[in-house]
Structure formats: structure tokens, C-alpha cells
Design an enzyme around this catalytic site. Structure first.
Site, PDB file in Angstrom:
ATOM      1  N   GLY A  46       0.973  -0.926   0.140  1.00  0.00           N
ATOM      2  CA  GLY A  46       0.010   0.040  -0.112  1.00  0.00           C
ATOM      3  C   GLY A  46       0.704   1.128  -0.087  1.00  0.00           C
ATOM      4  O   GLY A  46       1.842   1.097   0.461  1.00  0.00           O
ATOM      5  N   GLN A  51       2.665  10.073   0.405  1.00  0.00           N
ATOM      6  CA  GLN A  51       3.704   8.885   1.193  1.00  0.00           C
ATOM      7  C   GLN A  51       4.703   9.787   0.248  1.00  0.00           C
ATOM      8  O   GLN A  51       6.437   9.479  -0.267  1.00  0.00           O
ATOM      9  CB  GLN A  51       3.722   8.123   1.300  1.00  0.00           C
ATOM     10  CG  GLN A  51       3.212   7.541   2.551  1.00  0.00           C
ATOM     11  CD  GLN A  51       3.323   5.740   3.034  1.00  0.00           C
ATOM     12  OE1 GLN A  51       2.531   5.571   2.457  1.00  0.00           O
ATOM     13  NE2 GLN A  51       4.215   5.153   3.355  1.00  0.00           N
ATOM     14  N   CYS A  93       6.131  -0.123   7.336  1.00  0.00           N
ATOM     15  CA  CYS A  93       6.132   1.300   6.287  1.00  0.00           C
ATOM     16  C   CYS A  93       7.005   2.199   5.492  1.00  0.00           C
ATOM     17  O   CYS A  93       8.331   1.052   6.096  1.00  0.00           O
ATOM     18  CB  CYS A  93       5.236   2.469   7.441  1.00  0.00           C
ATOM     19  SG  CYS A  93       4.811   3.553   6.664  1.00  0.00           S
ATOM     20  N   LEU A  94       6.433   2.446   4.660  1.00  0.00           N
ATOM     21  CA  LEU A  94       8.296   2.532   3.723  1.00  0.00           C
ATOM     22  C   LEU A  94       8.786   3.403   3.492  1.00  0.00           C
ATOM     23  O   LEU A  94       8.940   3.640   3.594  1.00  0.00           O
ATOM     24  CB  LEU A  94       6.669   3.059   1.912  1.00  0.00           C
ATOM     25  CG  LEU A  94       6.811   1.065   1.442  1.00  0.00           C
ATOM     26  CD1 LEU A  94       5.489   1.561  -0.060  1.00  0.00           C
ATOM     27  CD2 LEU A  94       8.141  -0.184   1.033  1.00  0.00           C
ATOM     28  N   HIS A 135      -3.921   0.780   7.418  1.00  0.00           N
ATOM     29  CA  HIS A 135      -3.028   1.722   7.713  1.00  0.00           C
ATOM     30  C   HIS A 135      -2.627   3.033   6.513  1.00  0.00           C
ATOM     31  O   HIS A 135      -2.207   3.799   7.637  1.00  0.00           O
ATOM     32  CB  HIS A 135      -1.796   0.333   7.374  1.00  0.00           C
ATOM     33  CG  HIS A 135      -0.450   0.918   7.576  1.00  0.00           C
ATOM     34  ND1 HIS A 135       0.461   1.056   8.662  1.00  0.00           N
ATOM     35  CD2 HIS A 135       0.292   1.708   6.246  1.00  0.00           C
ATOM     36  CE1 HIS A 135       1.355   1.289   7.936  1.00  0.00           C
ATOM     37  NE2 HIS A 135       1.383   1.517   6.925  1.00  0.00           N
ATOM     38  N   GLU A 136      -3.290   2.482   5.800  1.00  0.00           N
ATOM     39  CA  GLU A 136      -3.202   3.635   4.583  1.00  0.00           C
ATOM     40  C   GLU A 136      -3.978   4.893   5.338  1.00  0.00           C
ATOM     41  O   GLU A 136      -3.677   5.789   4.495  1.00  0.00           O
ATOM     42  CB  GLU A 136      -3.619   3.373   3.423  1.00  0.00           C
ATOM     43  CG  GLU A 136      -2.205   1.978   3.026  1.00  0.00           C
ATOM     44  CD  GLU A 136      -0.815   2.170   2.809  1.00  0.00           C
ATOM     45  OE1 GLU A 136      -0.613   4.004   2.624  1.00  0.00           O
ATOM     46  OE2 GLU A 136       0.174   1.515   3.013  1.00  0.00           O
ATOM     47  N   HIS A 139      -2.855   6.934   7.060  1.00  0.00           N
ATOM     48  CA  HIS A 139      -1.790   8.428   6.716  1.00  0.00           C
ATOM     49  C   HIS A 139      -2.435   9.278   5.978  1.00  0.00           C
ATOM     50  O   HIS A 139      -1.987  10.406   6.237  1.00  0.00           O
ATOM     51  CB  HIS A 139      -1.344   7.400   5.453  1.00  0.00           C
ATOM     52  CG  HIS A 139       0.176   7.449   5.592  1.00  0.00           C
ATOM     53  ND1 HIS A 139       1.124   7.408   6.130  1.00  0.00           N
ATOM     54  CD2 HIS A 139       0.528   5.167   5.476  1.00  0.00           C
ATOM     55  CE1 HIS A 139       2.389   6.626   6.453  1.00  0.00           C
ATOM     56  NE2 HIS A 139       2.254   4.984   6.350  1.00  0.00           N
TER      57      HIS A 139
END
Length: 156
Positions: A46, A51, A93-94, A135-136, A139
Site C-alpha cells: 500500500g 508518502q 511502512c515504506l 494503515h493507509e 496516513h
């Protein structure tokens, strides 16, 4: 299509709430395509707008591509309508490389969103897809997985 740079903590944009999308045009579609390409290249499951520095309520995800079943999804202005159950998963997380946390979240999520044409959509997500949606979605409010209590590993 282009691979976009992924912002890393402590970039303040990762802690900023995003604005709703109100223009559904070719630029939005291109951004979504670029975000999917970036997510796959990372490799992740995701990726949310902030991000990559896009401070709008947009995220992309594909929780099955790593198992050889690609299913790219785009969510615009997503709202969690309901959730239930509980599951503990390890999340990464990226934007926070080399860091994982064990988090308890609802295991089933009812989500409403708009597609790239601005049409209203709704769906239910379970398991890893429910975790990814939450999670997304976090953000988009400037919330990161590290903001939740990191639960200890269960002992056998």
C-alpha cells in the site's frame, strides 16, 4: 508512468492531514498510476498520497500481488464506515524502513470511497486487506503505525 520518491520520517508531511479530492481528472489518474508503480517497485502492499508528497485523500493498495495475484486498487476520499473483530499483525511502512510494529486492529472493515471517476464505492475488507486499508487510511490523517502501542511477541 514514473516511480516517485517516497518520503521518509521525520518529513513533516507524513504528520499532516490531507485534503479531500474534488477534481477527478487525468492528473489524478496519472498520480494513482505512478503511486501503484512506486508501491510495486518499493516493494510494498500500500502507498498513501502523503508518502509521495501528494497531500490529498488518496491511497493505493494491492495485498495479493506478492502471491502472484495482482489486484491493484485505488481509494479516493476513503471513510471507514464500520469495523469489527480484532487481529494482531506486524506492520511495516515504506516511510519508516527497517522498522516494524505489532498492532491490534479490527479484522473486518466496511469502507466507502470514490473511484478515479468520482463514483461512490463501498466494500468489505478482511484480514491483511483490512489491516492495509486501516494503515493507509491513517496516513491520510497524519497517523503512522508507530503511533500505536507496539505489542510484545507472543511466547510459545
Amino acid at each position: 508512468m514514473a516511480i516517485l520518491p517516497i518520503l521518509l520520517l521525520p518529513d513533516p508531511r507524513l504528520r499532516t492531514a490531507c485534503t479531500p479530492v474534488d477534481v477527478f481528472d487525468a492528473n489524478l489518474k496519472q498520480l494513482a498510476q505512478d503511486m501503484l508503480e512506486t508501491m510495486y517497485a518499493a516493494p510494498g502492499r500500500g502507498l498513501a498520497g502523503p508518502q509521495v508528497g501528494a497531500m490529498i485523500q488518496l491511497f493505493v493498495m494491492d495485498t495479493t500481488w506478492k502471491e502472484g495475484r495482482p489486484n491493484p486498487l485505488v481509494f479516493i476520499n476513503p471513510v471507514i464506515k464500520n469495523s469489527h473483530g480484532a487481529a494482531i499483525n506486524t506492520e511495516g511502512c515504506l516511510s519508516i524502513p527497517d522498522n516494524t510494529v505489532r498492532i491490534e486492529r479490527p479484522d473486518v472493515v466496511h469502507l466507502a470511497w470514490q473511484d478515479l471517476a468520482g463514483r461512490a464505492c463501498e466494500g468489505f475488507f478482511q484480514g491483511i486487506a483490512a489491516t492495509c486499508v486501516q494503515h493507509e487510511r491513517d496516513h491520510l490523517d497524519g497517523v503512522l503505525c508507530i503511533d500505536y502501542p507496539d505489542l510484545p511477541e507472543e511466547k510459545p
